[in-house]
Design a protein around this motif. Structure first.
Motif, short mmCIF file in Angstrom:
data_model
loop_
_atom_site.label_atom_id
_atom_site.label_comp_id
_atom_site.label_asym_id
_atom_site.label_seq_id
_atom_site.Cartn_x
_atom_site.Cartn_y
_atom_site.Cartn_z
N GLY A 221 0.85 -1.19 0.00
CA GLY A 221 0.00 0.00 0.00
C GLY A 221 0.88 1.24 0.00
O GLY A 221 2.06 1.18 -0.38
N TRP A 222 0.33 2.34 0.43
CA TRP A 222 1.06 3.60 0.49
C TRP A 222 0.86 4.24 1.85
O TRP A 222 -0.14 3.99 2.53
CB TRP A 222 0.59 4.54 -0.62
CG TRP A 222 0.97 4.06 -1.99
CD1 TRP A 222 2.07 4.41 -2.71
CD2 TRP A 222 0.28 3.10 -2.79
NE1 TRP A 222 2.11 3.74 -3.91
CE2 TRP A 222 1.02 2.93 -3.99
CE3 TRP A 222 -0.90 2.36 -2.64
CZ2 TRP A 222 0.62 2.06 -5.01
CZ3 TRP A 222 -1.30 1.50 -3.65
CH2 TRP A 222 -0.54 1.36 -4.82
N THR A 223 1.81 5.05 2.27
CA THR A 223 1.73 5.61 3.62
C THR A 223 2.39 6.99 3.68
O THR A 223 3.23 7.32 2.84
CB THR A 223 2.40 4.66 4.64
OG1 THR A 223 2.25 5.20 5.96
CG2 THR A 223 3.88 4.49 4.35
N GLU A 224 1.98 7.76 4.67
CA GLU A 224 2.62 9.02 4.99
C GLU A 224 2.62 9.16 6.51
O GLU A 224 1.62 8.85 7.17
CB GLU A 224 1.91 10.21 4.34
CG GLU A 224 2.63 11.53 4.57
CD GLU A 224 2.31 12.60 3.53
OE1 GLU A 224 2.90 13.68 3.59
OE2 GLU A 224 1.45 12.34 2.66
N VAL A 225 3.75 9.63 7.04
CA VAL A 225 3.89 9.82 8.48
C VAL A 225 3.82 11.31 8.78
O VAL A 225 4.60 12.09 8.25
CB VAL A 225 5.21 9.23 9.01
CG1 VAL A 225 5.31 9.43 10.52
CG2 VAL A 225 5.31 7.74 8.66
N TYR A 226 2.87 11.67 9.62
CA TYR A 226 2.68 13.08 10.02
C TYR A 226 3.13 13.27 11.47
O TYR A 226 3.35 12.30 12.20
CB TYR A 226 1.21 13.47 9.90
CG TYR A 226 0.64 13.36 8.52
CD1 TYR A 226 0.73 14.42 7.62
CD2 TYR A 226 -0.01 12.20 8.10
CE1 TYR A 226 0.19 14.32 6.34
CE2 TYR A 226 -0.56 12.09 6.83
CZ TYR A 226 -0.45 13.15 5.95
OH TYR A 226 -0.97 13.05 4.68
N GLU A 227 3.25 14.50 11.87
CA GLU A 227 3.49 14.80 13.27
C GLU A 227 2.23 14.42 14.06
O GLU A 227 1.20 15.07 13.96
CB GLU A 227 3.77 16.30 13.46
CG GLU A 227 5.08 16.78 12.86
CD GLU A 227 6.29 16.41 13.70
OE1 GLU A 227 6.10 15.84 14.80
OE2 GLU A 227 7.42 16.69 13.25
N GLY A 228 2.32 13.32 14.79
CA GLY A 228 1.19 12.92 15.63
C GLY A 228 0.31 11.84 15.05
O GLY A 228 -0.58 11.32 15.76
N LEU A 229 0.51 11.44 13.77
CA LEU A 229 -0.39 10.45 13.17
C LEU A 229 0.26 9.80 11.96
O LEU A 229 0.94 10.49 11.18
CB LEU A 229 -1.70 11.14 12.77
CG LEU A 229 -2.84 10.30 12.21
CD1 LEU A 229 -4.19 10.91 12.62
CD2 LEU A 229 -2.79 10.21 10.67
N THR B 134 -2.51 3.11 3.43
CA THR B 134 -3.50 2.37 2.65
C THR B 134 -3.03 0.92 2.54
O THR B 134 -1.84 0.63 2.67
CB THR B 134 -3.69 2.94 1.24
OG1 THR B 134 -2.54 2.63 0.44
CG2 THR B 134 -3.89 4.45 1.28
N VAL B 135 -3.98 0.03 2.31
CA VAL B 135 -3.66 -1.38 2.06
C VAL B 135 -4.20 -1.72 0.68
O VAL B 135 -5.42 -1.71 0.45
CB VAL B 135 -4.25 -2.29 3.14
CG1 VAL B 135 -3.84 -3.75 2.88
CG2 VAL B 135 -3.79 -1.86 4.54
N ARG B 136 -3.29 -1.99 -0.22
CA ARG B 136 -3.64 -2.15 -1.64
C ARG B 136 -4.49 -3.41 -1.86
O ARG B 136 -4.12 -4.51 -1.46
CB ARG B 136 -2.35 -2.24 -2.47
CG ARG B 136 -2.58 -2.29 -3.98
CD ARG B 136 -1.28 -2.05 -4.73
NE ARG B 136 -0.37 -3.15 -4.62
CZ ARG B 136 -0.13 -4.04 -5.58
NH1 ARG B 136 -0.74 -3.92 -6.75
NH2 ARG B 136 0.74 -5.01 -5.40
N GLY B 137 -5.64 -3.23 -2.49
CA GLY B 137 -6.50 -4.36 -2.83
C GLY B 137 -7.34 -4.88 -1.69
O GLY B 137 -8.00 -5.92 -1.84
N ALA B 138 -7.37 -4.18 -0.56
CA ALA B 138 -8.16 -4.63 0.58
C ALA B 138 -9.50 -3.92 0.62
O ALA B 138 -9.61 -2.74 0.30
CB ALA B 138 -7.40 -4.38 1.89
N GLY B 139 -10.52 -4.64 1.05
CA GLY B 139 -11.84 -4.07 1.22
C GLY B 139 -12.03 -3.50 2.61
O GLY B 139 -11.07 -3.19 3.32
#
Length: 475
Positions: free
Chosen positions: A431-439, A443-448
């Motif tokens: 999947g894809w991800t982003e790390v923020y300050e505090g959170l 995403t999980v690719r192909g998951a419902g």
């Protein structure tokens, strides 16, 4: 003078004696309470479930009374970690609905150690169970969900977010009394869908409770998936997902934006009719919880089943068929957990509830009276409180889609620490991800909608990274 000294000495001796007696009685009372708690926990131990394979871990289930006057009691199923449970965190899982069972979904088809056979005759092991790395506590909340019950029938017609959070907090306090070895353990709250309300709201109640007690709950973080978050942005993002994934026409998309005021609690008749047209005429026979998976049908003789999702500002609750690698797993749960021998082994239905166990309670869902418009203010409180917060989205769910979650979280205006990147599991993009300050968002690719059901290996990697507090792997 001598007489006064003697009297003072006798008073001192008397005080010391009384203190000693009090100490002995207190110790004795605490030992008695300790024994009672140990006995309660031992009584909840599951010897073996019907059709269960041999396992190396202990598991427990039973009831915790959360309101003595009303007679509300919540049912739980606790599975210790396969390896070194004494050093592993305690992870509490909640399913949403509202009105859906964590036993039916989280435990039996997502993250629990067992899966159900098609006939409802027994269980087999889930090699991607989250109890390979943590102790898992599945809670059926509120009263009226699954085996959880109330002796006050009006509770079933007068419940909502606030009572659910308060009862769940009371459950945790009393459960930790029953299992005191977990009192100092790191605790994480997890869940999906309408648990996007339950989990943050419970976290807020725990933080409030911790601020005024000398025995705080060791809450460290939360993780929610495909989570209902904010009425306006969830609905806006859902309509955008439908259009961007060719589920609706350009005309219907424009009408939804023009005729629906997503700020309103109740939509207009014109808006409702557009929603109905989209679902009945344009969606087709798909599973909205995974738009690329086949729906459950009647070919196996067990009958189609329906899932409840309560989304405020929708014209009505959406009833759609469940899907997955096996799209009929919800039906197998209703066969298995209605078996008297299974209920006996689980210490469940001890009060002989006058209705069948179901995966979701339609009446509770219909009578949900109290729902927060937005959970975003609680996110700000959790971030300020230093909790670890992860939010994830299966990207083929059209009910609480990734676009809805991204629009909602964008309102927090968080600073990016690690920019958007693909994360990997078994050399494939998970999947894809982003790390923020505090959170952290992923995403999980192909998951419902139920991510661990559709992508169990990727979901386990996601969970491991969350527990470790490290970003998802880049390679």
């Amino acid at each position: 003078m001598a007489m006064g000294m003697a009297v003072g000495k006798r008073a001192e001796i008397l005080l010391v004696s009384m203190a000693y007696i009090y100490l002995v009685l207190s110790v004795g009372a605490s030992h008695k309470v300790g024994r009672e708690e140990e006995e309660e926990a031992e009584a909840d131990r599951i010897t073996e479930l019907p059709g269960q394979p041999k396992v190396s871990f202990q598991h427990y289930s039973g009831y915790v009374t959360v309101n003595q006057v009303a007679g509300r009691a919540l049912f739980y199923w606790f599975t210790e970690s396969v390896h070194h449970p004494d050093s592993k965190p305690l992870v509490i899982w909640l399913n949403g609905g509202p009105g859906c069972s964590s036993v039916a979904y989280g435990a039996s088809e997502e993250i629990g150690p067992f899966r159900l056979n098609k006939t409802g005759s027994g269980l087999y092991l889930n090699k991607f169970s989250w109890n390979t790395v943590a102790n898992l506590l599945f809670l059926e909340t509120p009263a009226g969900v699954g085996f959880s019950y109330t002796n006050t029938s009006s509770d079933l017609f007068d419940t909502g977010d606030q009572r659910t959070a308060m009862d769940s907090l009371e459950f945790i306090i009393r459960w930790l009394d029953r299992f005191p070895r977990y009192k100092q353990r790191e605790i994480y709250l997890t869940g999906e869908s309408y648990a996007g309300h339950y989990v943050p709201q419970l976290a807020k109640e725990i933080m409030t409770y911790n601020s005024r007690t000398k025995q705080p709950i060791n809450l460290k973080g939360i993780m929610v998936g495909n989570a209902v978050t904010d009425n306006y942005y969830d609905n806006l993002g859902t309509v955008a997902y439908w259009w961007s994934h060719a589920m609706i026409s350009d005309s219907t998309y424009r009408q939804l934006l023009n005729k629906c005021d997503f700020h309103q609690e109740q939509e207009s008749n014109e808006c409702e009719s557009v929603y109905s047209y989209a679902m009945d005429q344009e969606f087709g026979n798909i599973d909205q919880y995974n738009i690329y998976a086949p729906p459950c049908n009647n070919s196996d003789g067990v009958g189609a089943t329906h899932r409840i999702l309560h989304l405020p500002n929708r014209p009505h609750p959406i009833f759609r068929r469940i899907s997955g690698y096996d799209p009929c797993t919800e039906k197998y749960a209703e066969i298995y957990y209605n078996r008297p021998d299974v209920q006996k082994a689980l210490h469940a239905n001890t009060t002989k509830i006058p209705y069948k166990w179901t995966a979701c309670s339609e009446s509770l869902n219909r009578n949900w009276n109290d729902t927060a418009v937005s959970i975003l203010p609680i996110y700000k409180e959790m971030i300020a409180g230093g909790l670890r917060i992860w939010v994830y989205s299966g990207d083929v769910d059209s009910v609480v889609p990734v676009t809805a979650t991204r629009l909602s979280l964008a309102q927090l205006k968080l600073t990016s620490k690690i920019p958007w990147y693909p994360w990997y599991v078994k050399k494939q993009v998970g999947g894809w991800t982003e790390v923020y300050e505090g959170l952290t968002f992923a995403t999980v690719r192909g998951a419902g909608h139920e991510v661990p059901l559709f992508k169990p290996r990727a979901a386990l990697q996601l969970f491991k990274s969350f527990l470790s507090g490290h970003p998802l792997p880049k390679s």
